[in-house]
Design a protein around this motif. Structure first.
Motif, PDB file in Angstrom:
ATOM      1  N   ILE A   1       0.917  -1.155  -0.060  1.00  0.00           N
ATOM      2  CA  ILE A   1      -0.029  -0.041  -0.162  1.00  0.00           C
ATOM      3  C   ILE A   1       1.058   1.229  -0.048  1.00  0.00           C
ATOM      4  CG2 ILE A   1      -1.677   1.255   1.432  1.00  0.00           C
ATOM      5  CD1 ILE A   1      -2.713  -1.454   2.808  1.00  0.00           C
ATOM      6  N   ALA A   2       0.390   2.175  -0.681  1.00  0.00           N
ATOM      7  CA  ALA A   2       1.056   3.640  -0.657  1.00  0.00           C
ATOM      8  C   ALA A   2      -0.078   4.629  -0.286  1.00  0.00           C
ATOM      9  CB  ALA A   2       1.841   3.999  -2.190  1.00  0.00           C
ATOM     10  N   GLN A   3       0.368   5.377   0.592  1.00  0.00           N
ATOM     11  CA  GLN A   3      -0.743   6.333   0.925  1.00  0.00           C
ATOM     12  C   GLN A   3      -0.311   7.605   0.319  1.00  0.00           C
ATOM     13  OE1 GLN A   3      -1.535   7.298   5.072  1.00  0.00           O
ATOM     14  NE2 GLN A   3      -3.381   8.846   4.546  1.00  0.00           N
ATOM     15  N   HIS A   4      -1.346   8.548  -0.395  1.00  0.00           N
ATOM     16  CA  HIS A   4      -0.802   9.745  -0.937  1.00  0.00           C
ATOM     17  C   HIS A   4      -1.482  10.954  -0.175  1.00  0.00           C
ATOM     18  CE1 HIS A   4       0.545   6.798  -3.983  1.00  0.00           C
ATOM     19  NE2 HIS A   4      -0.811   6.332  -4.203  1.00  0.00           N
ATOM     20  N   VAL A   5      -2.681  10.859   0.267  1.00  0.00           N
ATOM     21  CA  VAL A   5      -3.235  12.024   0.795  1.00  0.00           C
ATOM     22  C   VAL A   5      -3.834  11.632   2.145  1.00  0.00           C
ATOM     23  CG1 VAL A   5      -5.407  13.478   0.375  1.00  0.00           C
ATOM     24  CG2 VAL A   5      -4.135  12.579  -1.587  1.00  0.00           C
ATOM     25  N   LYS A   6      -3.664  12.593   3.079  1.00  0.00           N
ATOM     26  CA  LYS A   6      -4.418  12.152   4.539  1.00  0.00           C
ATOM     27  C   LYS A   6      -5.840  12.220   4.364  1.00  0.00           C
ATOM     28  CE  LYS A   6      -0.420  12.766   6.672  1.00  0.00           C
ATOM     29  NZ  LYS A   6       0.299  11.353   7.576  1.00  0.00           N
ATOM     30  N   THR A   7      -6.046  11.196   5.261  1.00  0.00           N
ATOM     31  CA  THR A   7      -7.666  11.053   5.254  1.00  0.00           C
ATOM     32  C   THR A   7      -8.419  12.456   5.570  1.00  0.00           C
ATOM     33  OG1 THR A   7      -7.856  10.249   7.491  1.00  0.00           O
ATOM     34  CG2 THR A   7      -7.594   8.696   5.562  1.00  0.00           C
ATOM     35  N   ARG A   8      -7.868  13.303   6.219  1.00  0.00           N
ATOM     36  CA  ARG A   8      -8.564  14.376   6.571  1.00  0.00           C
ATOM     37  C   ARG A   8      -8.853  15.377   5.342  1.00  0.00           C
ATOM     38  NH1 ARG A   8      -3.250  15.798   8.781  1.00  0.00           N
ATOM     39  NH2 ARG A   8      -2.092  17.267   7.500  1.00  0.00           N
ATOM     40  N   ASP A   9      -7.923  15.351   4.339  1.00  0.00           N
ATOM     41  CA  ASP A   9      -8.141  15.956   3.262  1.00  0.00           C
ATOM     42  C   ASP A   9      -8.973  15.457   2.105  1.00  0.00           C
ATOM     43  OD1 ASP A   9      -6.737  18.032   4.215  1.00  0.00           O
ATOM     44  OD2 ASP A   9      -4.652  17.024   3.635  1.00  0.00           O
ATOM     45  N   VAL A  10      -9.372  16.129   1.286  1.00  0.00           N
ATOM     46  CA  VAL A  10     -10.400  15.776   0.356  1.00  0.00           C
ATOM     47  C   VAL A  10      -9.552  15.440  -1.198  1.00  0.00           C
ATOM     48  CG1 VAL A  10     -12.547  16.072  -1.336  1.00  0.00           C
ATOM     49  CG2 VAL A  10     -12.087  16.967   1.157  1.00  0.00           C
ATOM     50  N   ALA A  11      -9.575  14.026  -1.601  1.00  0.00           N
ATOM     51  CA  ALA A  11      -9.033  13.793  -2.738  1.00  0.00           C
ATOM     52  C   ALA A  11     -10.099  13.937  -4.099  1.00  0.00           C
ATOM     53  CB  ALA A  11      -8.447  12.370  -2.800  1.00  0.00           C
ATOM     54  N   TRP A  12      -9.483  13.990  -5.126  1.00  0.00           N
ATOM     55  CA  TRP A  12     -10.360  14.086  -6.530  1.00  0.00           C
ATOM     56  C   TRP A  12     -10.456  12.878  -7.279  1.00  0.00           C
ATOM     57  CZ3 TRP A  12      -7.322  18.992  -8.311  1.00  0.00           C
ATOM     58  CH2 TRP A  12      -7.647  20.011  -7.609  1.00  0.00           C
ATOM     59  N   HIS A  13     -11.300  11.935  -6.688  1.00  0.00           N
ATOM     60  CA  HIS A  13     -11.227  10.642  -7.238  1.00  0.00           C
ATOM     61  C   HIS A  13     -12.522  10.024  -7.907  1.00  0.00           C
ATOM     62  CE1 HIS A  13     -13.110   8.639  -3.586  1.00  0.00           C
ATOM     63  NE2 HIS A  13     -12.484   9.863  -3.197  1.00  0.00           N
ATOM     64  N   ALA A  14     -13.843  10.499  -7.244  1.00  0.00           N
ATOM     65  CA  ALA A  14     -15.096   9.892  -7.304  1.00  0.00           C
ATOM     66  C   ALA A  14     -15.875  10.557  -8.773  1.00  0.00           C
ATOM     67  CB  ALA A  14     -15.759   9.680  -6.258  1.00  0.00           C
ATOM     68  N   GLY A  15     -15.437  11.628  -9.158  1.00  0.00           N
ATOM     69  CA  GLY A  15     -16.242  12.262  -9.984  1.00  0.00           C
ATOM     70  C   GLY A  15     -17.575  12.963  -9.493  1.00  0.00           C
ATOM     71  N   ASN A  16     -17.622  12.942  -8.186  1.00  0.00           N
ATOM     72  CA  ASN A  16     -18.895  13.610  -7.604  1.00  0.00           C
ATOM     73  C   ASN A  16     -18.306  14.596  -6.448  1.00  0.00           C
ATOM     74  OD1 ASN A  16     -21.045  14.112  -5.622  1.00  0.00           O
ATOM     75  ND2 ASN A  16     -22.274  12.353  -7.155  1.00  0.00           N
ATOM     76  N   TRP A  17     -18.497  15.825  -6.412  1.00  0.00           N
ATOM     77  CA  TRP A  17     -17.801  16.568  -5.309  1.00  0.00           C
ATOM     78  C   TRP A  17     -18.474  15.923  -4.024  1.00  0.00           C
ATOM     79  CZ3 TRP A  17     -13.553  18.424  -4.062  1.00  0.00           C
ATOM     80  CH2 TRP A  17     -13.648  19.321  -2.899  1.00  0.00           C
ATOM     81  N   TYR A  18     -19.832  15.950  -3.872  1.00  0.00           N
ATOM     82  CA  TYR A  18     -20.581  15.440  -2.583  1.00  0.00           C
ATOM     83  C   TYR A  18     -19.909  14.199  -2.123  1.00  0.00           C
ATOM     84  CZ  TYR A  18     -23.942  14.231   0.718  1.00  0.00           C
ATOM     85  OH  TYR A  18     -24.612  13.661   1.945  1.00  0.00           O
ATOM     86  N   VAL A  19     -19.559  13.275  -2.720  1.00  0.00           N
ATOM     87  CA  VAL A  19     -19.110  12.027  -2.817  1.00  0.00           C
ATOM     88  C   VAL A  19     -17.468  12.207  -2.246  1.00  0.00           C
ATOM     89  CG1 VAL A  19     -18.356   9.686  -3.158  1.00  0.00           C
ATOM     90  CG2 VAL A  19     -20.867  10.583  -3.700  1.00  0.00           C
ATOM     91  N   ASN A  20     -16.720  12.801  -2.855  1.00  0.00           N
ATOM     92  CA  ASN A  20     -15.448  13.218  -2.780  1.00  0.00           C
ATOM     93  C   ASN A  20     -15.151  13.510  -1.334  1.00  0.00           C
ATOM     94  OD1 ASN A  20     -14.308  12.407  -4.955  1.00  0.00           O
ATOM     95  ND2 ASN A  20     -14.244  14.289  -6.070  1.00  0.00           N
ATOM     96  N   ALA A  21     -16.259  14.753  -0.837  1.00  0.00           N
ATOM     97  CA  ALA A  21     -15.889  15.547   0.144  1.00  0.00           C
ATOM     98  C   ALA A  21     -16.383  14.608   1.333  1.00  0.00           C
ATOM     99  CB  ALA A  21     -16.922  16.672   0.174  1.00  0.00           C
ATOM    100  N   LYS A  22     -16.964  13.717   1.335  1.00  0.00           N
ATOM    101  CA  LYS A  22     -17.339  12.575   2.205  1.00  0.00           C
ATOM    102  C   LYS A  22     -16.851  11.287   2.293  1.00  0.00           C
ATOM    103  CE  LYS A  22     -21.637  13.260   3.835  1.00  0.00           C
ATOM    104  NZ  LYS A  22     -21.558  13.850   4.940  1.00  0.00           N
ATOM    105  N   SER A  23     -15.542  10.863   1.244  1.00  0.00           N
ATOM    106  CA  SER A  23     -15.180   9.711   0.934  1.00  0.00           C
ATOM    107  C   SER A  23     -13.535   9.612   1.344  1.00  0.00           C
ATOM    108  CB  SER A  23     -15.849   9.063  -0.318  1.00  0.00           C
ATOM    109  OG  SER A  23     -15.041   9.889  -1.318  1.00  0.00           O
TER     110      SER A  23
END
Length: 651
Positions: A321-343
């Motif tokens: 496993i490689a971690q890239h972004v802290k879980t406290r921060d919002v990554a751009w991965h899901a194509g839906n900002w509501y889901v991104n902000a909460k996932s």
């Protein structure tokens, strides 16, 4: 993540074969896989426990119809042949264009460029050459014939054992094979090699038995072994730094490879947003992706500030496993900002169609990571909260078509949730009115097309997906998704067309039963799937459902749960509550996954200088998350009745 056509598994050079004589080409009868393991172990002097344990962690002893894994491995021993995989024709069925990975229309669309150039070669992706040199077998036979594949894996283990100077022989103590097992992982660090070896010896200690995908019963009796871990030092692998704050369980191999938070001109920045979750906003989801790229290319992409981001990457060959972004921060991965902000987003090395199976090593470390995160953050271990990228809804009607479909129908959700030790609520009956999809993965083999070339049948193999039809008959048309086919034509069996499928663990409201067929409410219509009592593909469960309030013929369905306009402070643009193409009609019911507040996380500038930035805007609106189709969606609680599932359930 947004993926223009990317590199496939990188072309790699062959490993140098260990110059050792091969044993005689003897094999057990093809009808008995257990005997084949025993014969290969005897031929090359490998303890049978070790051979079975390694094979289980690679493939769970499955042959996978001769198709490659997501990292180019073949057969029960996962002999890798990246050159072969790179030469396979590509179907072109990558994710449809149009998904903005941020999924936030308050900002301009993000259009990252694809990576260029070949990823660095990796010896771990070309072990079939060494196996061929050791056994005298052809690469094709090592890829496609299980007996030969087992011989190749045993020969490699024996060669690795000799390389570290340890004794070889079927009667040797399995504990002394720790270094060879670690070497078999193909890991580039001592941490990853040790994590793989530890899982193998844990499997040996616990024992396993199962029927493989080609009908062979294989058993590994439990045996207490205390591995001699000092053999690992002979491999000379690098030791990973494990910095404070790394958010991984201690039992997995994990490193910090940061995604850059950087401004790069013209007011733009990347490749994620800062926040302070869960204090600022509760994390509701963990999203499972596959990379559609090799490991090396994946790491190249996530370190590009102009590209997109995700929180973790997982490597196929060993589960590292490689971690890239802290879980406290919002990554751009899901194509839906509501889901991104909460996932939290997890990318698994692989290809949803061309690489049709995922290694057990990766399943296990992924499950350990997800369970660790879910317990820490209070995320339920169910399919309403542990979702695939293919379950994330479009934000508005215009974005539905471009949403992604990974990890695809070959991700084994049932096995994954078993590894998560997730609770199962199977206390329902047909009268309770809720159906949890639960096919037998190995025998459930839908006739998908387009894995290699458009329109051609995929290799028959197990799947988590059941196919949904307009009537209770095997020749009835597939159901329609009006957002993609407004003319009402049916969806297809193309591997990327998930719009007439339900997946293992997803829960739907019962809409009818007829003979061996069960109907569920799906995208505003009845959808039928084959569910015979002799071989059920679903289980009955209980829960809550929604239906329109009395007097409402239809209600709108949404792809995000945003607050009302009055909740937005001055200077912050209102994000419209925009319905999707679908409606929920009176008389229909849909299973509820959660009740959520209307929220919008405002983040639009690199330094948080814009009005309202780095704050969560909350209103009075509340939403029910429902399983509306293959994807989750949302309805306004003001529009629906929230009811226990038995009320008025059809029989």
């Amino acid at each position: 993540m947004k993926r223009p056509t990317l590199l496939a598994v990188a072309l790699v050079t062959a490993t140098a074969a260990v110059p050792l004589p091969a044993g005689p080409a003897t094999a057990a009868p093809a009808a008995d896989r257990q005997q084949q393991y025993a014969a290969a172990a005897t031929e090359y002097g490998v303890p049978i426990d070790v051979l079975l344990g390694v094979s289980y962690l690679e493939s769970r002893w499955d042959s996978n119809a001769g198709t490659p894994s997501t990292s180019g491995g073949y057969g029960p021993m996962h002999l890798t042949d990246a050159r072969q995989v790179a030469a396979l024709p590509r179907s072109g069925h990558h994710d449809a264009p149009g998904e903005d990975p941020r999924g936030d229309e308050s900002r301009r669309a993000l259009a990252p460029a694809p990576a260029t150039g070949n990823a660095p070669p990796s010896a771990a992706l070309q072990t079939v050459d060494a196996a061929a040199a050791l056994t005298g077998a052809t690469a094709e036979a090592l890829r496609t014939d299980p007996t030969t594949n087992l011989r190749g894996g045993a020969a490699l283990l024996a060669a690795y054992q000799r390389e570290v100077g340890a004794p070889v022989g079927v009667g040797t103590d399995p504990a002394t094979w720790y270094g060879a097992v670690a070497r078999y992982a193909g890991a580039d660090s001592a941490d990853a090699a040790a994590a793989f070896a530890d899982e193998v010896f844990t499997t040996i200690g616990a024992g396993e038995t199962r029927v493989t995908d080609d009908g062979q019963r294989v058993t590994l009796p439990a045996r207490a072994v205390r591995p001699e871990r000092s053999w690992l030092d002979r491999l000379g692998l690098r030791r990973l730094a494990r910095p404070d704050g790394l958010e991984c369980p201690s039992t997995v191999s994990c490193e910090w490879i940061p995604a850059p938070y950087a401004a790069f001109g013209d007011g733009d920045y990347g490749n994620h947003d800062l926040s302070d979750r869960p204090d600022r906003q509760k994390i509701e989801y963990i999203v499972i992706h596959d990379t559609e790229a090799s490991w090396a290319t994946t790491l190249q992409l996530v370190q590009d500030p102009t590209y997109v981001s995700w929180h973790y990457s997982l490597r196929s060959v060993d589960g590292h496993i490689a971690q890239h972004v802290k879980t406290r921060d919002v990554a751009w991965h899901a194509g839906n900002w509501y889901v991104n902000a909460k996932s939290i987003g997890l990318e698994h090395e692989g290809f949803a169609a061309q690489g049709t199976w995922y290694t057990e090593a990766m399943y296990r470390t992924s499950a350990k990571l997800v369970r660790h995160l879910a317990l820490r953050l209070g995320i339920p271990l169910d399919r309403q909260h542990i979702i695939g990228h293919d379950n994330v809804p479009g934000t508005t009607a215009s974005t539905v078509r471009g949403m992604h479909w990974d990890p695809g129908p070959y991700w084994d959700w049932t096995h994954y949730f078993d590894l998560l030790h997730a609770p199962r609520l199977d206390t329902g009956t047909p009268a309770t009115g809720l159906v949890r999809i639960d096919p037998d993965y190995a025998t459930n083999q839908p006739a998908f097309t387009g894995c290699v070339t458009p329109g051609t049948p995929c290799a028959p193999r197990g799947s988590s997906s059941v196919v949904l039809r307009t009537a209770p008959a095997p020749d009835a048309p597939l159901v329609n998704d009006i957002a993609l086919r407004p003319d009402g034509t049916p969806n297809t069996m193309d591997v990327s067309d998930h719009r007439a499928r339900a997946s293992a663990g997803q829960t739907y409201a019962l809409a009818g039963r007829q003979g061996d067929w069960t109907a569920i409410w799906y995208l505003g219509q009845r959808a039928w799937f084959h569910n015979p009592a002799s071989a059920p593909t679903a289980a009955w469960t209980v829960g809550m459902v929604v239906t329109p309030k009395p007097g409402r013929a239809t209600i709108p369905v949404y792809g995000r749960a945003y607050p009302e306009q009055a909740a937005y402070p001055a200077g912050v643009p209102y994000q419209a509550i925009s319905p999707l193409q679908y409606t929920l009609a009176a008389g229909q019911r849909y299973a509820v996954g959660a009740v959520l507040p209307g929220e919008y996380y405002r983040a639009s500038t690199f330094d948080g200088s814009s009005p309202g930035d780095w704050t969560v805007i909350r209103g009075q609106n509340r939403y029910a998350q429902i399983q509306f189709g293959h994807r989750i969606m949302y309805v306004d609680l003001a529009d629906v009745q929230l009811l226990p599932s038995p009320v008025g359930a059809p029989r």
